[in-house]
Design an enzyme around this catalytic site. Structure first.
Site, PDB file in Angstrom:
ATOM      1  N   GLY A 152       0.825  -1.204   0.000  1.00 56.88           N
ATOM      2  CA  GLY A 152       0.000   0.000   0.000  1.00 56.88           C
ATOM      3  C   GLY A 152       0.855   1.248   0.000  1.00 56.88           C
ATOM      4  CB  CYS A 153       0.118   4.689  -1.084  1.00 57.88           C
ATOM      5  SG  CYS A 153      -1.536   4.864  -0.392  1.00 57.88           S
TER       6      CYS A 153
END
EC number: 1.2.1.38
Lengths: 349, 349, 349, 349
Positions: A152-153
């Protein structure tokens, strides 16, 4: 010169998908052979994204596994939560390589996934099979595999800022607090009042407080690296800008460590990794300094008054936090140099 | 109807000063009789601030104590650090009431001031005399005095979010971590590369990490309220927007407390105070919801997993964090209703 | 002191409606007695607009003419195109005063309305009855009437910049070209990809080129003032900001006229009107200089090289371009001072 | 493979210079061998531009012609107005190729230059020698020369939108009005109140009305292409965004021409030129659709009501309006493919 690999992108009309197109167009060993969208198949992709006019003239394909199989060798899944859980296994069974940019295969426990994502999890077999592609930490595990779950970011920015210190035992994992901020593109292209310009411009707000689905992803990695269960406080905020993530990370230092100690630890840890840059003593990075690039920049401040270290880590959420790291993982998977097609400079200003 | 009080504003060409003008123009009991600037005396203020055209036709006065004394009853000092330390005593000696918006009289210790502000401190006598005007906490102490030190923007947002819990002993003061964010107007009208549009637009960055001069101000109040010395971690960030401060505050909860418990504690604490609004369970405020107004909005999230509470507090830095609270303090000082001239709605969107 | 007038606002959950609430709350002669929404009746308005917490505790009413009649004396219609065409006549028949902020009654010809708005027009009788409330031009016609059509945002900025010169015959109406720009709030609160933050931030674009429904409104007024049919080129653009409209207007000057001549002509024309401010020679206004206020600021540049004048006119689209001018029209309609409740300073910065 | 050419960049610490670095780093036939700054020689360039950390480790050189001669074959001048007038001749005399990004050699008349730029002009000999590098119009003239004057940002967007129609005689040159808008980076890195974030954010303003130094540049080209003297009205505005220029251009159409006619004329004119993209009927481009790229996108709307055509042309001011077109000119000068090193996709969102 080897034959280029053929790549399909499912979810081409989202921000992650369209950034994959931008990056792969510059990749010397990749041909984009299918851009895919479940919502608007049959339409030229440039209709919805005029910036691609005369660059990508392709029409969007439907999500059709045999078609994908006939056109591609590797598939990027840039789909909303819940889609890849079903689709990735079919693509793998069809003999394709898969890099999943969604969150569907990041958590090893289906139960935990269901709790935080509110979607039905993928089958355990595939959760187990997916290699978590935090490139600078687990790059070796990625090499040669067929199925990668792209981080994920927020976890990318956060974990790159935390892993060396946690692994070295320099900070107390129980004290970790992460205050993370993201540009609005992180919320995707789907319309919502929160992302309506007049509502979020000249605004700053926290959201999903203590409820964000990236919490268990961060804890899973920290627990593995710390060798003990780690529970963290992690808060996400929206910043009135398009791109960029910043994590300000707090933890109590174990023993006596200076800024220089941390700099050296991190420089050593990331030695030879082209996309992590450690700032000199006294400096922390702003998000603009990595804008449009695959870099993650990190700075430190140890505070003797409080005994805590403050770690600041920044990425471009669309590049290093999604499409860029996916390409980096493709490179690792294929045995290419990890920076292939990614060695460009941040856009400034 | 009583005679209006005559007000002078030193530093009228800064953002704090010009906002004082906007607010005082709406105040029923105040006449602005002198707008003062050391840099451009003799020039109409509207030359540099065309939004004031035909509204304020005054020419800027020089900083001249006898002149101020002849024209005003109360003086607002919206000056850079180091100026009020000398000027305020002179104005007080001349028999004027003084509300200092700068940081020169917030810290009771000259030594601590010098360490964090890098300026020569004011005389101890005046440091002792200045009443710290955090209106919702120390409003009673402000009533009737002649000399008020207006709190800093970050401390206002932060302390209003912390004081009730600290005073009640519900959180462990040693665990407090404050992650604060501000719009760029907080840095004032002085030119700098950091505030150059092309550098800070589409950017988010931490600054003065572990070095911000608002740290000792926050600790001074928390220590007083906790009845013990409190040391905190406090980080400031710039957000690419003009106005707004948000503090995300973390602390370990002592005992078992729910969101509802916190809501009730805070609602009780701020009962009757018109400018603090507590959000309902599950909601935290964004900065835009107080934009242009004197409100401070606060929300909570207690996390059973970590045993911590996350407190989110927002203000408009130019209003509640500077000019608005100064007017509120004037009201309290004069014995007027605390909301006089300030009872307007946030501007949305 | 007279009894306050009771006001209802239909379309309270749009930006025009919510701004009416902000302004009317400060108005000494108005009580808001009903906030009305067809989409979410029964819900507290502060649920969707947290900035109104503890300020407006009302629940939204449904659109119900007898209910409105029982609660209000005057109704503001801040509704999408096509709604007021039906609703206004009913409210007028019920004996209410009506100020319509939508475009449904601005054009005197139903046929022209239908061509540009693509909605069924209101009955001719009511189109004829509605008084076009461009306050600084037709203020005298507004006095004492029951039904006002409030001008559009772009026409307000544009016409205030043009009418004096057109009426005086100083410019050739056939040469008028208007290049107008608006902040994104002008597009309302309805979701669209165009107004999605990540799409319009760091973007500037023209829209509805040669097709905007404000074209016939501008031409109707210019034709009346010129005493001949006027056809204009008018282009609208979106600016990545929330509030503000700027019109840059071009026309060929008839005869020899200097900047000073224009300044004098306009100052004379707007003499005694508190909300139009003419800039001195050599200066043109930016939108921020009227932000949050009811002002319209205008500047000029006559170019001897080309024989053209460039006129720059700015307003806040939500205030002077909608809610503010509506309140100004209420004042005129009621015989109050035109600035009642509107005499506040622009918010700067 | 040929030896790469060695490039020096004077003015490396401005936005044009630093963008040249970004672009040339991706160029297969160029080595950056000297980054030059008159203000901070001896300092690593990454100190002031942290986004270049670990990418460009060079220290800034002083402006020293023999040193440049020893290190470089071609010199880019990204200097403020007035500098290149003296420096370029020296570099040319030393045998270097020169591409001047400043305005010093764009106007063929020194007198006109002095009038608009308020600087002493370059010697006539060099004004005559400089080839004006509007690549898609005068690309043939650029091939093989040693000295190129790179067009201004506004002229590039404007002229690419106008030249085909003017050359074809389809519009009346006397009626041309250009309303241009630019992101704030166009004003450079020098500090000014106009570019201070809190002043220009949420603001839109016209500047230098009828006085901008790009007016004579536009007229010089239009006059050449029209075969008669052309005088135009040209207005510049600042948009609260970092990058992007849009020109909205108005002119009266000669004869009967449809949108399709214009599309065909322009497509034919720009056939084979990779960086001009003509939008389909009914569409005009936004600046974001070329963000970070070397494209110029153009759209049309012919209005039968007024007999005018509206032409919308957009570029990224830092790329196509400065550094990108300079690289394109280098390519043409050297006989390379014009898109070498520039064939990348706009960054979206």
């Amino acid at each position: 010169m080897t034959q280029p690999i053929r790549a399909a992108i499912v979810g081409s009309t989202g921000y992650g998908g369209v950034e994959l197109i931008r990056l792969l167009l510059q990749h010397p060993h990749v041909d984009i052979t299918s851009v895919i969208s479940s919502s608007t198949p049959g339409v030229p992709i440039a209709n919805g994204f005029p910036h691609l006019n005369e660059i990508v003239t392709d029409t969007l394909d439907a999500v059709d596994v045999p078609l994908i199989r006939s056109k591609a060798d590797v598939v990027f899944l840039a789909t909303p939560a819940g889609v890849a859980a079903n689709l990735a296994p079919q693509l793998l069974e069809a003999g394709l390589k898969v890099i999943d940019i969604s969150g569907d295969f990041r958590l090893k426990s289906g139960e935990v996934y269901e709790k935080w994502y509110k979607h039905k999890p993928a089958a355990d077999e595939y959760l187990a099979k997916a290699v978590y592609g935090l490139a600078e930490v687990y790059g070796e595990e990625v090499k040669g595999v067929d199925f990668i779950s792209n981080p994920g970011c927020y976890p990318t920015a956060t974990l790159l800022g935390l892993v060396p210190a946690v692994k070295a035992g320099w900070i107390d994992p129980a004290t970790i607090i992460i205050d993370a901020k993201s540009g609005v593109s992180g919320a995707g292209r789907g319309l919502s009042l929160t992302n309506h310009f007049a509502e979020i411009n000249e605004n700053f707000l926290a959201y999903k407080v203590n409820k964000h689905q990236h919490i268990p992803e961060i804890e899973q990695v920290l627990s593995r690296e710390a060798g003990q269960e780690v529970i963290t406080t992690f808060t996400t905020h929206l910043v009135p800008m398009t791109r960029g993530i910043q994590s300000t990370i707090y933890a109590t230092v174990k023993g006596k460590r200076s800024d220089e100690d941390f700099l050296e630890l991190y420089r050593e840890f990331y030695k030879g990794r082209p996309f992590v840059r450690i700032r000199p003593k006294g400096k922390v990075p702003g998000t603009k300094e990595v804008w449009g690039s695959n870099y993650c920049d990190i700075g430190f401040s140890v505070d003797d008054r409080t005994g805590r270290v403050t770690i600041v880590s920044v990425i471009d959420n669309v590049v290093k936090g999604a499409a860029g790291q996916a390409v980096q993982n493709l490179n690792l998977m294929m045995g290419w140099d990890e920076a292939t097609g990614l060695a460009f400079t941040p856009v400034y200003p």
